[in-house]
Design a protein around this motif. Structure first.
Motif, PDB file in Angstrom:
ATOM      1  N   ASN A 131     -18.312  -6.749   3.399  1.00  0.00           N
ATOM      2  CA  ASN A 131     -19.558  -6.995   2.745  1.00  0.00           C
ATOM      3  C   ASN A 131     -19.276  -7.085   1.321  1.00  0.00           C
ATOM      4  O   ASN A 131     -18.824  -6.215   0.614  1.00  0.00           O
ATOM      5  N   GLN A 132     -19.556  -8.274   0.908  1.00  0.00           N
ATOM      6  CA  GLN A 132     -19.204  -8.508  -0.436  1.00  0.00           C
ATOM      7  C   GLN A 132     -20.331  -9.344  -1.081  1.00  0.00           C
ATOM      8  O   GLN A 132     -21.127  -9.992  -0.670  1.00  0.00           O
ATOM      9  N   TYR A 133     -20.623  -8.621  -2.478  1.00  0.00           N
ATOM     10  CA  TYR A 133     -21.704  -9.132  -3.236  1.00  0.00           C
ATOM     11  C   TYR A 133     -21.518  -8.890  -5.018  1.00  0.00           C
ATOM     12  O   TYR A 133     -20.524  -8.111  -5.038  1.00  0.00           O
ATOM     13  N   ASP A 134     -22.306  -9.181  -5.657  1.00  0.00           N
ATOM     14  CA  ASP A 134     -21.986  -9.021  -6.953  1.00  0.00           C
ATOM     15  C   ASP A 134     -23.168  -8.162  -7.477  1.00  0.00           C
ATOM     16  O   ASP A 134     -24.295  -8.197  -7.070  1.00  0.00           O
ATOM     17  N   ASP A 135     -22.679  -7.127  -8.529  1.00  0.00           N
ATOM     18  CA  ASP A 135     -23.584  -5.902  -8.794  1.00  0.00           C
ATOM     19  C   ASP A 135     -24.447  -6.913 -10.124  1.00  0.00           C
ATOM     20  O   ASP A 135     -24.238  -8.207 -10.248  1.00  0.00           O
ATOM     21  N   SER A 136     -25.387  -6.154 -10.854  1.00  0.00           N
ATOM     22  CA  SER A 136     -26.181  -6.636 -11.766  1.00  0.00           C
ATOM     23  C   SER A 136     -25.229  -7.120 -13.067  1.00  0.00           C
ATOM     24  O   SER A 136     -25.973  -7.870 -13.709  1.00  0.00           O
ATOM     25  N   LEU A 184     -13.196   0.927   3.001  1.00  0.00           N
ATOM     26  CA  LEU A 184     -12.705   0.831   1.629  1.00  0.00           C
ATOM     27  C   LEU A 184     -13.530   0.214   0.681  1.00  0.00           C
ATOM     28  O   LEU A 184     -14.147  -0.861   0.834  1.00  0.00           O
ATOM     29  N   TYR A 185     -13.897   0.822  -0.578  1.00  0.00           N
ATOM     30  CA  TYR A 185     -14.943   0.264  -1.541  1.00  0.00           C
ATOM     31  C   TYR A 185     -14.096  -0.003  -2.669  1.00  0.00           C
ATOM     32  O   TYR A 185     -13.392   0.702  -3.267  1.00  0.00           O
ATOM     33  N   ARG A 186     -14.165  -1.363  -2.806  1.00  0.00           N
ATOM     34  CA  ARG A 186     -13.506  -1.979  -4.195  1.00  0.00           C
ATOM     35  C   ARG A 186     -14.454  -2.485  -5.122  1.00  0.00           C
ATOM     36  O   ARG A 186     -15.362  -3.246  -4.739  1.00  0.00           O
ATOM     37  N   ARG A 187     -14.020  -2.513  -6.360  1.00  0.00           N
ATOM     38  CA  ARG A 187     -15.017  -2.890  -7.424  1.00  0.00           C
ATOM     39  C   ARG A 187     -14.419  -3.804  -8.528  1.00  0.00           C
ATOM     40  O   ARG A 187     -13.294  -3.199  -9.072  1.00  0.00           O
ATOM     41  N   GLU A 188     -14.487  -4.940  -8.728  1.00  0.00           N
ATOM     42  CA  GLU A 188     -13.695  -5.810  -9.652  1.00  0.00           C
ATOM     43  C   GLU A 188     -13.705  -4.986 -11.155  1.00  0.00           C
ATOM     44  O   GLU A 188     -14.745  -4.648 -11.564  1.00  0.00           O
ATOM     45  N   GLY A 189     -12.485  -5.082 -11.713  1.00  0.00           N
ATOM     46  CA  GLY A 189     -12.285  -4.490 -12.734  1.00  0.00           C
ATOM     47  C   GLY A 189     -11.963  -2.959 -12.928  1.00  0.00           C
ATOM     48  O   GLY A 189     -11.574  -2.478 -13.971  1.00  0.00           O
ATOM     49  N   VAL A 190     -11.916  -2.433 -11.468  1.00  0.00           N
ATOM     50  CA  VAL A 190     -11.526  -1.241 -11.508  1.00  0.00           C
ATOM     51  C   VAL A 190     -10.277  -1.198 -10.662  1.00  0.00           C
ATOM     52  O   VAL A 190     -10.293  -1.504  -9.580  1.00  0.00           O
ATOM     53  N   GLN A 191      -9.011  -0.394 -11.313  1.00  0.00           N
ATOM     54  CA  GLN A 191      -7.946  -0.652 -10.582  1.00  0.00           C
ATOM     55  C   GLN A 191      -7.741  -0.064  -9.364  1.00  0.00           C
ATOM     56  O   GLN A 191      -7.153  -0.480  -8.342  1.00  0.00           O
ATOM     57  N   LEU A 192      -8.451   1.256  -9.173  1.00  0.00           N
ATOM     58  CA  LEU A 192      -8.366   2.212  -8.050  1.00  0.00           C
ATOM     59  C   LEU A 192      -9.561   1.895  -6.815  1.00  0.00           C
ATOM     60  O   LEU A 192     -10.754   1.526  -7.321  1.00  0.00           O
ATOM     61  N   ALA A 193      -9.405   1.630  -5.830  1.00  0.00           N
ATOM     62  CA  ALA A 193     -10.420   1.697  -4.714  1.00  0.00           C
ATOM     63  C   ALA A 193     -10.661   3.218  -3.962  1.00  0.00           C
ATOM     64  O   ALA A 193      -9.776   3.971  -4.026  1.00  0.00           O
ATOM     65  N   THR A 194     -11.739   3.281  -3.650  1.00  0.00           N
ATOM     66  CA  THR A 194     -12.052   4.627  -2.773  1.00  0.00           C
ATOM     67  C   THR A 194     -12.233   4.227  -1.514  1.00  0.00           C
ATOM     68  O   THR A 194     -12.532   3.474  -0.820  1.00  0.00           O
ATOM     69  N   ARG A 195     -11.427   5.234  -0.841  1.00  0.00           N
ATOM     70  CA  ARG A 195     -11.152   5.145   0.751  1.00  0.00           C
ATOM     71  C   ARG A 195     -11.951   6.282   1.604  1.00  0.00           C
ATOM     72  O   ARG A 195     -11.608   7.365   1.141  1.00  0.00           O
ATOM     73  N   GLU A 196     -12.930   6.149   2.592  1.00  0.00           N
ATOM     74  CA  GLU A 196     -13.282   7.031   3.191  1.00  0.00           C
ATOM     75  C   GLU A 196     -12.535   7.057   4.923  1.00  0.00           C
ATOM     76  O   GLU A 196     -12.664   5.828   5.333  1.00  0.00           O
ATOM     77  N   LEU A 197     -11.979   8.336   5.433  1.00  0.00           N
ATOM     78  CA  LEU A 197     -11.384   8.147   6.830  1.00  0.00           C
ATOM     79  C   LEU A 197     -12.050   9.138   7.496  1.00  0.00           C
ATOM     80  O   LEU A 197     -12.070  10.240   7.176  1.00  0.00           O
TER      81      LEU A 197
END
Length: 424
Positions: A131-136, A184-197
């Motif tokens: 699921n991909q979208y742009d924030d405000s 896996l949650y990724r945000r443009e401009g942020v180097q590290l992503a967050t992962r839930e397992l």
């Protein structure tokens, strides 16, 4: 020569069993504990899933009451190759998978009793969604969902003919497996992503009870009725949940930076029970012995009772479900000496199922048609071939419509066991 060929085919199918780990690519396997697998042989699947017919020369692993008529030892193995077309309002994709369907052995225990045991998949998980979208602020945000695993079952069945017209049967299943879900949650401009397992180890028992009625009429015509009931059961789930910050490389590999385990014990989620609903199946059919048969079945499941306390998904609910099956077979002349094609059994069927799953207020239905052939080889043994064409889901409410094509192949080896030798 024929026996060697059959053994070779059996080993090829066993190779599929060993290598076909991803047995589904359905996005709908994201929900519950995965997509429910068909629980019967190729012969049954080619008739839309029809399970009521008791055949003395074919193993019925769906209906234990049919085992009382089994005359020969039957070794069965089957596998499937599937192509899935995925359609949304915006795009089309496709996916392929291969799967092991069953390995089963059935044998008579005297003139009026039969037994069977085997291994078959119960559910399968195998999805990859994004699921991909742009924030405000105009930054791209992507959430990736991946899952794999499933539940298998080892079953033991016994059937007994009370009279020439009435048979009963019982099946016991031990269910086991594991399911892993990753977010896996990724945000443009942020180097590290967050992962839930999330990981669940599953195990539990369930049972099925069956009653068959068969009335022989004039001129070898037969009337067959069946009732099958599976009581509500539960599966124990040992759960794990972990969170990590990860660095995702361009090739998709991940390097963990930091991680910690969630304290599920304090939330009462380290060990949970999933409720599996009861199911009732009734069927009626009519035909001419060894020639043709046509039947219909209705199934009702109390899916509204399903629950998985460990993982809850918003926008999803469950309701009681029902399904319809219509199918049959035709054998021109089973004992023909002059024509091989007259000894082939031709099968066809159709099914419609309300799965009981509601996503974004849309009911998820599954319907399709099936065709198949049972090709006689080596006396009474058979190679079974079949195809399914069907559709699951909808494009409404931003959902996915699946158009599936399945090619199925199975092998049924028959022999006579436990016969006392007349000569030394």
């Amino acid at each position: 020569m024929i026996k060697k060929t059959l053994v070779t085919v059996a080993f090829l199918l066993m190779g599929v069993i060993a290598t076909a780990q991803e047995s589904t690519a359905s996005p709908y396997s994201f929900y519950g504990i995965g997509s429910l697998k068909f629980q019967g042989t190729m012969e049954s699947r080619a008739m839309g899933g029809l399970s009521l017919y008791p055949d003395s020369l074919a193993l019925n692993i769906q209906n234990p009451a049919a085992l009382g008529e089994l005359n020969l030892t039957s070794y069965n193995v089957g596998a499937s190759f599937s192509r899935l077309g995925l359609k949304t309002d915006a795009r089309n994709e496709s996916a392929q998978s291969a799967s092991f369907d069953y390995i089963a052995l059935g044998f008579p225990l005297g003139k009026k009793m039969g037994a069977s045991f085997g291994l078959l998949p119960y559910t399968s998980v195998g999805y990859a969604l994004q699921n991909q979208y742009d924030d405000s602020e105009g930054n791209a945000i992507a959430t990736q969902y991946e899952g794999e695993g499933g539940v298998n079952k080892v079953y033991v069945s016994i059937g007994y003919e009370i009279t020439d017209e009435l048979s009963i049967g019982v099946m016991g299943n031990y269910n086991f497996g594991n399911i892993e879900n990753r977010i896996l949650y990724r945000r443009e401009g942020v180097q590290l992503a967050t992962r839930e397992l999330n990981r669940s180890e599953l195990s539990g028992l369930d049972f099925k009870f069956a009653l068959n009625y068969k009335k022989m009429l004039k001129n070898s015509y037969e009337l067959v009725g069946s009732v099958q009931y599976t009581p509500e059961s539960s599966i124990a789930s040992d759960n794990y949940r972990g969170y990590s910050t990860v660095l995702v490389y361009e090739n998709g590999t991940e390097a963990v930076s930091n991680s910690y385990d969630a304290d599920l014990g304090s939330q009462g989620l380290d060990k949970t029970d999933m409720i599996f609903p009861s199911r009732t199946n009734v069927g009626l059919g009519y035909g001419k012995k060894n020639k043709w048969f046509v039947g219909a079945e209705y199934e009702f499941a109390e899916n509204s009772n399903f629950s998985n306390p460990f993982i809850s998904v918003s926008g999803v609910s469950y309701e009681n479900s029902n399904g319809y099956t219509l199918g049959g077979f035709f054998t021109p002349k089973y004992n023909s000496f002059t024509s091989y094609f007259q000894r082939i059994t031709y099968r066809a069927g159709a099914h419609f199922k309300n799965t009981g799953m509601i996503i974004n207020d849309e009911q998820i239905n599954d319907y399709g048609v099936s065709l198949g052939l049972s090709l006689p080889v080596a006396k009474l043994s058979k190679i079974n071939l079949g195809i399914d064409l069907g559709r699951r889901g909808t494009t409404n409410a931003s959902l996915i419509q699946e158009n599936y094509f399945n090619f199925r192949v199975g092998l049924s080896l028959l022999d006579r066991w436990f016969v006392k030798s007349k000569f030394n």
